[in-house]
Design a protein around this motif. Structure first.
Motif, mmCIF file in Angstrom:
data_model
loop_
_atom_site.group_PDB
_atom_site.id
_atom_site.type_symbol
_atom_site.label_atom_id
_atom_site.label_comp_id
_atom_site.label_asym_id
_atom_site.label_seq_id
_atom_site.Cartn_x
_atom_site.Cartn_y
_atom_site.Cartn_z
ATOM 1 N N CYS A 46 26.718 -20.114 -5.738
ATOM 2 C CA CYS A 46 26.083 -20.602 -4.333
ATOM 3 C C CYS A 46 24.969 -21.806 -4.743
ATOM 4 O O CYS A 46 24.703 -22.372 -3.826
ATOM 5 C CB CYS A 46 25.334 -19.577 -3.552
ATOM 6 N N SER A 48 21.831 -21.565 -5.784
ATOM 7 C CA SER A 48 20.449 -20.964 -5.309
ATOM 8 C C SER A 48 19.477 -21.050 -6.541
ATOM 9 O O SER A 48 20.161 -20.582 -7.331
ATOM 10 C CB SER A 48 20.601 -19.875 -4.596
ATOM 11 N N CYS A 81 23.368 -14.819 -2.949
ATOM 12 C CA CYS A 81 24.487 -14.134 -2.589
ATOM 13 C C CYS A 81 24.885 -12.799 -2.996
ATOM 14 O O CYS A 81 25.869 -12.203 -2.834
ATOM 15 C CB CYS A 81 25.685 -15.138 -3.205
#
Length: 93
Positions: A46, A48, A81
């Motif tokens: 993701c 992040s 996630c």
């Protein structure tokens, strides 16, 4: 026969062994790793940077910093996630 007129400091780096006068200790030169660019790990799924990893750190007397000692062969975990992830390292400006 005593060769010293005063007490020695056991924590001093440079000790004056024979002369009664005290010499100035030379400053200790710390070697800092050359870090050309800053970087941050991100989740490969993701993107992040809210990543955690269980690890232990050990104090290094030579480097005068905490160093990673063990990660227990466990993967990093992404809090965004909510799953284990592989890390991608991005360069920061």
């Amino acid at each position: 026969m005593l060769r010293r007129v005063k007490l020695m400091n056991p924590f001093e780096i440079v000790q004056d062994r024979l002369a009664p006068e005290r010499q100035q200790a030379q400053p200790v030169e710390r070697k800092v790793p050359n870090r050309a660019a800053r970087s941050t790990p991100v989740c490969d799924a993701c993107g992040s940077d809210d990543i955690i990893c269980h690890a232990t750190a050990q104090w290094s007397n030579e480097a005068q910093e905490w160093q990673l000692a063990n990660t227990f062969n466990r993967p990093a975990h992404c809090n965004t996630c909510h799953k284990d992830c592989n890390l991608v390292w991005l360069t920061l400006n």
